[in-house]
Design a protein around this motif. Structure first.
Motif, PDB file in Angstrom:
ATOM      1  N   ARG A  74       0.849  -1.188   0.000  1.00 30.50           N
ATOM      2  CA  ARG A  74       0.000   0.000   0.000  1.00 30.50           C
ATOM      3  C   ARG A  74       0.886   1.240   0.000  1.00 30.50           C
ATOM      4  N   PRO A  75       1.060   1.874  -1.167  1.00 26.08           N
ATOM      5  CA  PRO A  75       1.972   3.025  -1.257  1.00 26.08           C
ATOM      6  C   PRO A  75       1.560   4.187  -0.381  1.00 26.08           C
ATOM      7  N   ALA A  76       0.267   4.285  -0.046  1.00 20.70           N
ATOM      8  CA  ALA A  76      -0.172   5.386   0.817  1.00 20.70           C
ATOM      9  C   ALA A  76       0.469   5.299   2.196  1.00 20.70           C
ATOM     10  N   ALA A  77       0.963   4.110   2.561  1.00 22.39           N
ATOM     11  CA  ALA A  77       1.595   3.945   3.872  1.00 22.39           C
ATOM     12  C   ALA A  77       3.062   4.367   3.878  1.00 22.39           C
ATOM     13  N   LEU A  78       3.634   4.661   2.698  1.00 27.73           N
ATOM     14  CA  LEU A  78       5.006   5.164   2.652  1.00 27.73           C
ATOM     15  C   LEU A  78       5.070   6.538   3.313  1.00 27.73           C
ATOM     16  N   SER A  79       6.164   6.797   3.994  1.00 28.01           N
ATOM     17  CA  SER A  79       6.330   8.099   4.631  1.00 28.01           C
ATOM     18  C   SER A  79       7.747   8.593   4.385  1.00 28.01           C
ATOM     19  N   LEU A  80       7.917   9.891   4.451  1.00 31.75           N
ATOM     20  CA  LEU A  80       9.237  10.470   4.220  1.00 31.75           C
ATOM     21  C   LEU A  80      10.214  10.079   5.327  1.00 31.75           C
ATOM     22  N   LEU A  81       9.724   9.958   6.554  1.00 34.36           N
ATOM     23  CA  LEU A  81      10.536   9.559   7.695  1.00 34.36           C
ATOM     24  C   LEU A  81       9.757   8.556   8.534  1.00 34.36           C
ATOM     25  N   SER A  82      10.469   7.640   9.140  1.00 35.28           N
ATOM     26  CA  SER A  82       9.825   6.683  10.033  1.00 35.28           C
ATOM     27  C   SER A  82       9.624   7.322  11.397  1.00 35.28           C
ATOM     28  N   THR A  83       8.397   7.431  11.818  1.00 31.88           N
ATOM     29  CA  THR A  83       8.108   8.084  13.104  1.00 31.88           C
ATOM     30  C   THR A  83       8.344   7.161  14.289  1.00 31.88           C
ATOM     31  N   ALA A  84       8.274   5.849  14.048  1.00 29.89           N
ATOM     32  CA  ALA A  84       8.360   4.898  15.162  1.00 29.89           C
ATOM     33  C   ALA A  84       9.747   4.304  15.336  1.00 29.89           C
ATOM     34  N   GLY A  85      10.653   4.526  14.393  1.00 31.63           N
ATOM     35  CA  GLY A  85      11.968   3.909  14.472  1.00 31.63           C
ATOM     36  C   GLY A  85      12.078   2.766  13.498  1.00 31.63           C
ATOM     37  N   ALA A  86      12.715   1.669  13.909  1.00 32.04           N
ATOM     38  CA  ALA A  86      12.932   0.521  13.027  1.00 32.04           C
ATOM     39  C   ALA A  86      12.717  -0.764  13.813  1.00 32.04           C
TER      40      ALA A  86
END
Length: 593
Positions: free
Chosen positions: A426-438
């Motif tokens: 689901r490309p809509a779930a891509l984000s510029l930065l990961s807010t939660a970490g890895a």
């Protein structure tokens, strides 16, 4: 783009097996993938047109088109394996063909249905698509781009400027172009356009001369100059000002898929070196491959490639399962996997000596070509330096997420379970930065705890205890690393050199964590307590700890020699795929070269 999940049949071996069989049929004297034919093209800096055409006929372009738009792309793992199979024979061909996906992915991400379907039809019909991002004086600094797009008086847009060092731009019929649409520039000052060269008025575009390159000599690396090139309004991809956002998200995908080309080249180089060492003997008649120091070199190279494969496999599955974390995962994959394969090739070059430097007309000359060609992968789609800088920018979030134990447990389990079909992308779930970490490194404490429990319950407790010792040292190194990352202070234009060292260490910890997660998920403990095969995992952990500078004793280092046996025990034309190790007893995947 929302891909449709395939039936639950593991890694969809069917299309991969059919494709690799077809490649073998095309490999031989006088055929498109014949070694002599590809060597002659390399000497002449000539484009591998016959090989590219053969891939079109074999149906590879369908895997660049999402299933909902009429293509076959529903699992990025399959795409990785297909491109890896091509790169295993010739990286020039893989780079020339695979770049169509980079050219198309922005349209898939933008999400407009009709433009996506039009593009899908063009690609499945064999159209080549290029992606023009970089410029002569700005390199990877996309926000400094000078190519402009201005509204035309009669509607549409007028493009002006030059894009340079672009793969396939002369041969492509369609080109995705990033252009400045606001004088001030900035993150919202650029837009993306899909340029159909056949619809441009005569004289409004010029293809620049091919650039001679050190490696992938036959590839179409050139440029395009635009002179008031008029585009219709529907050439715009997404909305005005969304260009940088879309392309950054697109790079999360393409940087991850670049691992396929590195892994294929690594397969090829490792197999060439192993066959050379097994086929040559010293004065005493002992094959070179059985000499202790050469066996250790081959073992360390094998462990390095398996570690890179673990990273690449988890990364492509993360596109489906950990989509919101891809700003981290893609940066790790793109920085680490090519660097690991570069190091592997350099190690094997020392082993081969002068035979590794011979030209493509010599029987051993394929290694020199692989060495030259692979240098470009660390530069494609953002250099290692660019990707490590992207990691450093996320250090505060990564350190905070690790400290707080932020793990997407379901996503991590899916990303590291190679026998299960992935959820739809689901490309809509891509984000510029990961807010939660890895989740991969943040899930390491739980993984080590699970390994400790297995060691306690296993009949072979002593064997798993030694594996647990390696994993515990990895966990300790990972915890110290995150503490150091949290202490880094920097501004965007003044990143300290030590931060890049920490980024490299982060990649190593991430890669080793991938290997441990894969082993735990893909080889669950048997009901009678018998431990699962772990030779490859021991080699990966020893390799990672050694590269991290952590202590490893002589008995533990024996795991590298065991990895050499994984390589040398295979017949000529085969390689030690991690997927074989995760599924003991399955047929070995043939080396198509």
């Amino acid at each position: 783009m929302t891909t449709t999940a395939p039936p639950a049949q593991g890694l969809a071996a069917g299309p991969v097996d059919r494709f690799t069989r077809r490649l073998r049929e095309l490999t031989g004297p006088g055929l498109p993938f014949g070694a002599a034919e590809l060597a002659a093209l390399d000497r002449a800096d000539a484009f591998p047109a016959d090989a590219v055409r053969a891939l079109d006929e074999a149906g590879l372009p369908r895997y660049y088109v999402p299933a909902e738009h009429g293509g076959a792309l529903d699992d990025f793992t399959v795409v990785m394996r297909l491109l890896r199979a091509v790169a295993r024979i010739d990286l020039t061909v893989a780079a020339a063909h695979g770049k169509t996906y980079l050219g198309a992915v922005s349209t898939w991400i933008a999400g407009a249905e009709e433009p996506a379907r039009r593009l899908a039809r063009r690609i499945t019909d064999g159209e080549v698509v290029s992606c023009a991002l970089t410029e002569r004086h700005h390199g990877s600094d996309l926000l400094s781009g000078e190519v402009t797009a201005r509204p035309a008086a009669d509607g549409g847009w007028l493009l002006n400027g030059e894009k340079w060092l672009i793969n396939n731009v002369s041969r492509a019929g369609l080109v995705t172009v990033l252009a400045r649409t606001h004088d001030a520039g900035g993150p919202r000052g650029f837009s993306l356009f899909l340029v159909d060269k056949a619809r441009l008025a005569p004289g409004t575009h010029t293809c620049l001369p091919k650039v001679r390159t050190y490696g992938i000599r036959g590839a179409d690396i050139s440029g395009i100059a635009l002179h008031d090139a008029h585009l219709p309004a529907d050439a715009l991809i997404g909305a005005p000002g969304q260009g940088v956002e879309i392309i950054v998200k697109a790079l999360h995908i393409t940087r991850t898929c670049c691992a396929a080309m590195s892994l294929g080249t690594g397969d090829h180089a490792l197999r060439l070196a192993a066959d050379f060492a097994a086929g040559h003997a010293g004065d005493d008649g002992t094959p070179l491959a059985r000499r202790p120091h050469i066996r250790r070199e081959l073992g360390e190279a094998t462990a390095g490639l398996l570690l890179a494969e673990a990273t690449g496999l988890v990364a492509v599955r993360s596109l489906h399962a950990l989509t919101g974390e891809m700003s981290v995962v893609s940066a790790v994959a793109k920085a680490y996997v090519p660097a690991q394969v570069d190091a592997l090739i350099a190690r094997l070059l020392h082993l081969l000596g002068p035979h590794g430097l011979l030209g493509p007309g010599d029987p051993h000359g394929q290694f020199a070509k692989a060495e030259r060609d692979h240098r470009i992968i660390g530069i494609f789609d953002g250099s290692s330096l660019v990707n490590r800088n992207a990691l450093i920018e996320q250090f505060p979030r990564l350190a905070r997420g690790y400290r707080k134990g932020r793990v997407d447990a379901a996503g991590l389990a899916e990303a590291t379970s190679p026998h299960t079909a992935p959820r739809p992308f689901r490309p809509a779930a891509l984000s510029l930065l990961s807010t939660a970490g890895a989740s991969v490194p943040a899930g390491l404490p739980a993984a080590v705890a699970e390994l400790r429990e297995r060691a306690r319950d296993s009949r072979d407790g002593a064997g798993l205890d030694s594996l647990l010792s390696l994993a515990t040292r990895l966990l300790d190194a990972t915890e110290r690393l995150h503490e150091a990352m949290a202490a880094v202070r920097f501004t965007p234009r003044a990143v300290p050199a030590e931060a890049f060292d920490l980024a490299e260490r982060y990649e190593l910890c991430f890669a080793a964590a991938c290997a441990l997660h894969l082993w735990l998920r893909a080889t669950p403990a048997t009901g009678d307590g018998t431990p699962a095969p772990d030779t490859w995992l021991r080699g990966c952990l020893v390799k990672a700890l050694t590269d991290l500078g952590e202590p490893v004793d002589d008995a533990e280092a024996q795991a590298l020699d065991d990895c050499a046996d994984l390589l040398l025990g295979r017949p000529p034309g085969h390689f030690p795929s991690l997927l074989d190790q995760l599924r003991p007893g399955t047929p070995q995947e043939a080396n198509a070269s």
